[in-house]
Design an enzyme around this catalytic site. Sequence first.
Site, PDB file in Angstrom:
ATOM      1  N   SER A 193       0.827  -1.201   0.000  1.00 52.82           N
ATOM      2  CA  SER A 193       0.000   0.000   0.000  1.00 52.82           C
ATOM      3  C   SER A 193       0.869   1.262   0.000  1.00 52.82           C
ATOM      4  O   SER A 193       1.695   1.442  -0.881  1.00 52.82           O
ATOM      5  CB  SER A 193      -0.965  -0.055   1.182  1.00 52.82           C
ATOM      6  OG  SER A 193      -2.017   0.855   1.041  1.00 52.82           O
ATOM      7  N   ASP A 233      -6.126  -3.889  -2.090  1.00 56.04           N
ATOM      8  CA  ASP A 233      -5.141  -3.525  -1.070  1.00 56.04           C
ATOM      9  C   ASP A 233      -4.252  -4.687  -0.611  1.00 56.04           C
ATOM     10  O   ASP A 233      -4.728  -5.687  -0.082  1.00 56.04           O
ATOM     11  CB  ASP A 233      -5.915  -2.964   0.125  1.00 56.04           C
ATOM     12  CG  ASP A 233      -5.024  -2.375   1.197  1.00 56.04           C
ATOM     13  OD1 ASP A 233      -3.794  -2.444   1.067  1.00 56.04           O
ATOM     14  OD2 ASP A 233      -5.570  -1.843   2.172  1.00 56.04           O
TER      15      ASP A 233
END
Length: 288
Positions: A50, A178
């Site tokens: 991320s 994610d």
Amino acid sequence: MKASAPKPAANSPSFAVAFGGGGARGLAHIHVIEALDELGIKPTAIAGSSIGAIMGAGMAAGMKGAEIHEYAHEILGRRAEVASRMWRARPGSFAEFFKSGISVSQFNVERLLSAFLPAQIPETFEELAVPLQVTATDYFGHTLHVCDSGELISALGASAAIPAVFKPVRRDGRLLIDGGIYNPVPFDLVLGKADITIAIDVVGAPTEGLRKVPSSIDLMFGASQLMMQSIIANKLQQSQPDILLRPPVSRFRVLDFLKIDSVMAETASIKDDLKRTIDAALAARKAA
């Protein structure tokens, strides 16, 4: 040509770094990069999840921590600049906007990154100066997916595609979201690739703060933090990095990017913490 690991100086141990995910809390990674620069350490391998993947890409591209700090502050420290770049990242047409129906996650994360990332970030992994591994979650494959070659922006976008905030990214024949969902601090990807492995956890944990009763959004993101901390704890039972640091980021929310000055001020101690732990790791190696 694939990026090759830089050669360490004679008799100096090599270092690998894993930058964890955590949204705006990951601005603390800038202090880590600055500390490594000040120590003259250039990692031989980098992994990121991320925001950690984005910061790792900057370092892997050869940017100095001071450069990243200045660039981030120049943009995130000015609301008008952020608004301008967000406008550039809007859907290109009404047809695109309504393609999947109206939702809270209309932003295309790849387009957003293209509007915000510095020009030093190259188009492909192969152009990076240091090998980089980027985590993402294969939504339908129910597994971790690691990107380390080919187009870079789509990999960074996939790694940062927080559910309910950004649209998933299609890459490598997969629907990706994610990377923090499966691997919040991907130190396991770089274990054995250097003499000393550094991991930085910026996931944080829910705090009471000013709100005794959290909102639905706070609960959603807080539950994600708890899940990620459980994953990290489980991983640490199986293997551990040589250095694991957790800067004080819990009071910040995942999208608190406009609070860059507060995040940087509150986490400044991580620089000295990292330097001390590196000195201790080097002393332990010398004594062994």
